[in-house]
Design an enzyme around this catalytic site. Structure first.
Site, PDB file in Angstrom:
ATOM      1  N   HIS A 140     -66.860 -27.407  95.126  1.00 38.18           N
ATOM      2  CA  HIS A 140     -65.781 -28.342  95.475  1.00 38.18           C
ATOM      3  C   HIS A 140     -66.144 -29.865  95.723  1.00 38.18           C
ATOM      4  CE1 HIS A 140     -63.281 -24.631  96.749  1.00 38.18           C
ATOM      5  NE2 HIS A 140     -63.711 -24.520  95.675  1.00 38.18           N
ATOM      6  N   HIS A 181     -57.670 -24.153  89.833  1.00 42.09           N
ATOM      7  CA  HIS A 181     -58.651 -24.135  90.710  1.00 42.09           C
ATOM      8  C   HIS A 181     -59.972 -23.960  90.124  1.00 42.09           C
ATOM      9  CE1 HIS A 181     -60.548 -24.105  94.570  1.00 42.09           C
ATOM     10  NE2 HIS A 181     -61.318 -22.879  94.133  1.00 42.09           N
ATOM     11  N   HIS A 205     -68.838 -18.591  88.322  1.00 42.75           N
ATOM     12  CA  HIS A 205     -69.837 -19.388  88.617  1.00 42.75           C
ATOM     13  C   HIS A 205     -71.044 -19.119  87.764  1.00 42.75           C
ATOM     14  CE1 HIS A 205     -67.405 -21.414  91.636  1.00 42.75           C
ATOM     15  NE2 HIS A 205     -67.487 -20.399  92.239  1.00 42.75           N
TER      16      HIS A 205
END
Length: 291
Positions: free
Chosen positions: A81, A240, A267
């Site tokens: 983030h 998101h 990821h």
């Protein structure tokens, strides 16, 4: 983002505090200006010698459900983030000083970092950004989850994420698409929060993980939707995941030009794409000073 923009850093330091969702530890994060061509670097102020950890895919270590970096004995985690905020605002050079390995979770989104960086202001630097341009299609993954880089129709980066956990998921099918710029990042992605299913949250709590975070800090989905919380967008989960994807691609340490599409990518796949992009694309730098 325009192809001829100059590199940028922040005008003054900016601080964000909070606690790590995984560890529950209080953490103080300080963004500091950095010279041109220095990139994004984490600095562990709590360790002797303040070891530095470049936000580079070469330092990425596989960690469940988050992005982590390690250089020697020093590591940082849950960095996606923070990195997305810097890339989203077109900030090329920044030092991130932290007194804990885990970044603050805040409200589960990138918005607190964006607010702090906006308050700090931006400074243009007398150097062009390093860019990598996607010239041919690269696809990783399988039918269950994949990520793809394609040549761009115009300068800049365009992203699309499709999320579908099946007909029985309380989250539902979601898609989001955007051409990345500081304006679209602030408006469409920065406020979007981390999410998980209730059974996932219960399992983590049973392991003694995330005991300080509550359903008010992030989106926890039960059978009937979010528990003790409300989505900020109808497709907040897809947004998101796209935010995470941008943060992970920041590990290329350059401006990427292309179209980046993903289906249920996480990821690990995002990080693998960065490695392939660094092997199969060429560095491009504009010689002319940016106006």
């Amino acid at each position: 983002m325009h192809a001829t923009r100059p590199q940028r850093t922040i005008a003054r330091p900016a601080v964000v505090t909070g606690f790590g969702f995984w560890s529950g530890r209080d953490v103080r994060l300080e963004f500091r200006p950095a010279p041109a061509d220095s990139g994004i670097v984490f600095v562990r102020s709590d360790l002797e010698g303040c070891p530095r950890i470049p936000a580079d895919v070469a330092h990425r270590v596989e960690t469940p459900r988050r992005t982590s970096l390690r250089s020697g004995r020093a590591g940082v985690e849950m960095v996606e983030h923070v990195l997305a905020s810097l890339v989203g605002l077109a900030i090329d050079n920044c030092e991130i000083w932290t007194d804990q390995p885990e970044m603050p979770g805040c409200d589960g989104s990138a918005w607190p970092f964006v607010e702090a960086l906006d308050r700090a202001g931006l400074v243009e630097q007398d150097a062009p950004p390093t860019r990598r341009i996607v010239r041919e299609t690269i696809r990783l993954g399988d039918d269950e989850a994949w990520i793809e880089a394609r040549p761009a129709a115009s300068p800049g980066a365009v992203f699309r994420y499709k999320l579908d956990y099946g007909p029985n998921s309380p989250i539902g099918r979601q898609v989001h698409h955007l051409a990345l710029s500081p304006e679209t990042f602030r408006r469409e992605l920065a406020p979007c929060r981390t999410f998980m299913l209730k059974q996932e949250a219960d399992w983590l709590l049973a392991q003694g993980i995330g005991t300080r975070a509550t359903a008010k800090d992030l989106l926890v989905y039960g059978d009937d939707g979010p528990i003790d919380n409300q989505p900020r967008f109808d497709n907040e989960c897809a947004r998101h995941k796209l935010l995470d994807m941008i943060g992970d691609l920041a590990l290329a340490q350059c401006e990427l030009v292309g179209q980046f599409h993903a289906f249920r990518s996480g990821h690990r796949l995002n990080g693998e794409l960065v490695r392939v992009l660094l092997r199969e694309t060429e560095i491009v730098r504009t010689r002319k000073r940016c106006a």
